[in-house]
Design an enzyme around this catalytic site. Sequence first.
Site: not given
Lengths: 467, 467, 63
Positions: B32, B34, B40, B179, B307, B315, B446
């Site tokens: 990774e 970052e 996400c 969006g 992505d 996600a 209900h």
Amino acid sequence: MAYDVVVLGSGPGGYVAAIRASQLGLKTAIIEKESLGGICLNWGCIPTKALLKSAQVYNDIKHAQEFGIEATGKPNFEAIVKRSRGVADKMSKGVQFLMRKNKIDVVMGFGALKAKGQVEVKGADGKTQIVEGKHIIVATGGRSRELPALKQDGKKIIGYREAMVLPQQPKSIIVVGSGAIGIEFGYFYNSIGSKVTVVEFLPRIVPVEDEDISKELEKNLKKQGIDILTSSEVTSVDTSGSGVKAKVKTANGEVVLEADVVLSAVGVAANIEGIGLETLGVKTEKGKINVDKFYKTNVAGVYAIGDCVPGQALAHVASKEAIICVEAIAHAEGKYKHQPEAIDYNNVPGCTYCYPEVASVGFTEAKAKEAGYEVKVGKFPLSASGKASAAGHAEGFVKVIFDAKYGEWLGTHMIGYNVTEIISETVVGRKLETTYHEVLNAIHPHPTISESVKDAIEVAYGEAIHL
Amino acid sequence: MAYDVVVLGSGPGGYVAAIRASQLGLKTAIIEKESLGGICLNWGCIPTKALLKSAQVYNDIKHAQEFGIEATGKPNFEAIVKRSRGVADKMSKGVQFLMRKNKIDVVMGFGALKAKGQVEVKGADGKTQIVEGKHIIVATGGRSRELPALKQDGKKIIGYREAMVLPQQPKSIIVVGSGAIGIEFGYFYNSIGSKVTVVEFLPRIVPVEDEDISKELEKNLKKQGIDILTSSEVTSVDTSGSGVKAKVKTANGEVVLEADVVLSAVGVAANIEGIGLETLGVKTEKGKINVDKFYKTNVAGVYAIGDCVPGQALAHVASKEAIICVEAIAHAEGKYKHQPEAIDYNNVPGCTYCYPEVASVGFTEAKAKEAGYEVKVGKFPLSASGKASAAGHAEGFVKVIFDAKYGEWLGTHMIGYNVTEIISETVVGRKLETTYHEVLNAIHPHPTISESVKDAIEVAYGEAIHL
Amino acid sequence: KKEVKSHTGKFYSPLVLNIAAQESIPLSELERIEGTGNDGRVTKNDLLDYIASRSKKEVSLPV
Ligand SMILES: Cc1cc2nc3c(=O)[nH]c(=O)nc-3n(C[C@H](O)[C@H](O)[C@H](O)COP(=O)(O)OP(=O)(O)OC[C@H]3O[C@@H](n4cnc5c(N)ncnc54)[C@H](O)[C@@H]3O)c2cc1C
Ligand SMILES: Cc1cc2nc3c(=O)[nH]c(=O)nc-3n(C[C@H](O)[C@H](O)[C@H](O)COP(=O)(O)OP(=O)(O)OC[C@H]3O[C@@H](n4cnc5c(N)ncnc54)[C@H](O)[C@@H]3O)c2cc1C
């Protein structure tokens, strides 16, 4: 003129029965002594949810700072009650509209079975009339059950009706009984600043729920400031002073609690008196009307549904019983081609709308073991839910129970933010006889509380990602 | 030492892949550059939901009087942003914990495919190392897509990252793109008092949704005070003054909008550059990595999920792809006995967390007709829902679409209070190939918003009770 | 454990298929069971009843 169907009582049992009957081409009348919509719309489900929403808004204001909002506020009790009544009235008017739209004749007055196919209705003016129908559906519902030590005087010892329209906010209130109704009122009054003590006879609150739920709810309500006495019983109430003094027998001896009022919320008594059941010989048992799975009583042409028959005293149960009862009648009359499917009372969800909310369906862990299942249990704490954290409501958990042998989804028990909205998934999954496999392969949206159901199933099967 | 699995990127695709791999006995490393948790947790789903919760609390305060609460409040922008960052940090730390717990090696730095089975990682200090793995899963995610007319400078023309950590609240903001991301920011800023204008190129907002949803959402957002320009395009932005001047080509000619900032929210561009795809000859198409249904690329040992591959940029999609990808690898390695089931991308729910919330899954009405279905459509307005009325949020509806011929549940499209929590029922029902019959026989509690799904199905089949 | 439509077009729930697999009931035998569910669908209870009655029969067989 004789109707095909006459319905006695217009709650979520009665009014739904009337609409479905009319839809299926049966000429229908409904008899109501008070307000259309019954307890549910006028004195139950709906007005309490309105009160609870006010409490929730106020709680958010109390915690607004945590959300980066600088705010002050105070509840206006009268306005809260007024809003609740307004919502109830709107819904009751809605039923009125539905009756008209479905061409159902509404007869206002107190009805009682008079003879085969006859209901006698006594109006507010004292006049009586006979309404005739081939099929008579009794849907007279229930009322607050009274305990000998808690005779309701409507002022200091009250039932749920009075509790939702008190002339002023009590400074302190003792709630006897910790089922959904007791807990909702306790939560409501505590939230808006009354001192609340809940007294429960059994060893744990919300006793029909899974034990883990009872524990978690008790912990949370106590943290909110509610006093809770379990394994305790109110033995007498002295109302002679300005407030009440209640003697409570607890596990550690007797205590005396003082408060402005006592709310008795110890269950529902069915309205089966004075409605002519004896006249026609309709059998009752343990205070409820005896029916078969299509809601026929022992007397031909007489049916009963809702709170006056056995089964959970819930609005959605009453409504479903109504539909099944009417469809069976229509089927027998050749007006509906399907034979309806009987209710599986073990697949009926139950909800409590305090915070944290409670929602459950199916076997509790204890009941599943009692029934002989070897279980797989998964519990996912909402502290690990991104949505719950974002909402600032990370209390509670989702607990799922599966049969280890065949993979059947035996039950789901949830406590937390918005969980009352996510129990239907389990009901549908169980109805469709799913196994855990299909639910895990149904993609749940992120971030939601609902995805915690998936997470809990993963826990049960040793595949937990987020824990 | 060579790993079984090396994951490049730690978003909901990557970190879930790593955990599942480790669970299945595969030695795993994750790279990774970052923050753990990817977009996400750090810059997407979670921090936006925290911001939106603050907006919701503030909206409740604005309307507190309606609920019988006397209140005043004002948003503290800095505190709102700080809380959002806190929630994101907490979740990111959670991923750190999960990596440790699952014995996954975390390598911080920028990774790129170097050779078969090799990823070169360049650390913050500029040093590089080689991480070796038999299976390499690319999960590098995406970033805000840039339009030529909207080059992001991070100050006046910004993307979603800057939009959630602005140093101060803009008085006015132009949101380009409608969006989920654009709408959520528009709703958030409008709620806390900024003047918001949404510009959408297509003829309707939330264009992937059912047309009825777009209409209802537009109506509601306009009522809340948001200006909406559809069939409109920002052709240029002048940032020379103190704010921005945006030229917008609308159906009625050109207009110039002035605001403090412009947020460009016109979609996601996959992070496929500079990560060595060319080195190994990994095929891409239309800016995304080509994969099969188990997320294999054309190069043996290289996979891609999330992505950076086709499919909805969500996600929960990334996470499910991760699990399938890893289970297929483990299956091939003989470490997992099941062959995973491929995703049905038409059964993926999508949610927008403004108010009223939007949630949907499956065919829209138009798409269903295009696909040749004869449809049965049922729409239930939440104005008829007791729970929605009690909550004071009676806007919106639930719309269900069934195949008239075989009874298949083709889609559900909802707009209203809490609907993001109730879409899973449809996903599960569709997964289990239900027909309307079983859903109606699954008793919904209900009063809830979720029972409106049942009501909508009743409408579709001419059995509506509450309408 | 996938939803399977058998050749006679009958639908079996995931749970029914799971139980059948574990109790070694082939599809051909499953198809002979009379269902009480919607449109004659074989439900979990139908199958469990069938298994129970079958094993009872086995037990009562003369040795
Ligand atoms: C405070 C409270 C909160 C509740 N909250 C929930 C909840 O959130 N969810 C839920 O599912 N359930 C809830 N319930 C339970 C729910 O209200 C009942 O289960 C439901 O109303 C039962 O419906 P019913 O049609 O059987 O009877 P009722 O709703 O009781 O309706 C019976 C009707 O018949 C009328 N009637 C009775 N006798 C006669 C007669 N002789 N002649 C003419 N009319 C007659 C009555 O006036 C009444 O209108 C709550 C109950 C209470 C008290
Ligand atoms: C504002 C916003 C709101 C959103 N809201 C939602 C929502 O509510 N619900 C929803 O489902 N989706 C939402 N999304 C979309 C969601 O965030 C993405 O679909 C999801 O994050 C994709 O996951 P991923 O694992 O594919 O990639 P990402 O989450 O983008 O993670 C990729 C990771 O890889 C790292 N990386 C990239 N290249 C390298 C490299 N060469 N070396 C090392 N590390 C690298 C990145 O730093 C990053 O951490 C939202 C997105 C945004 C922007």
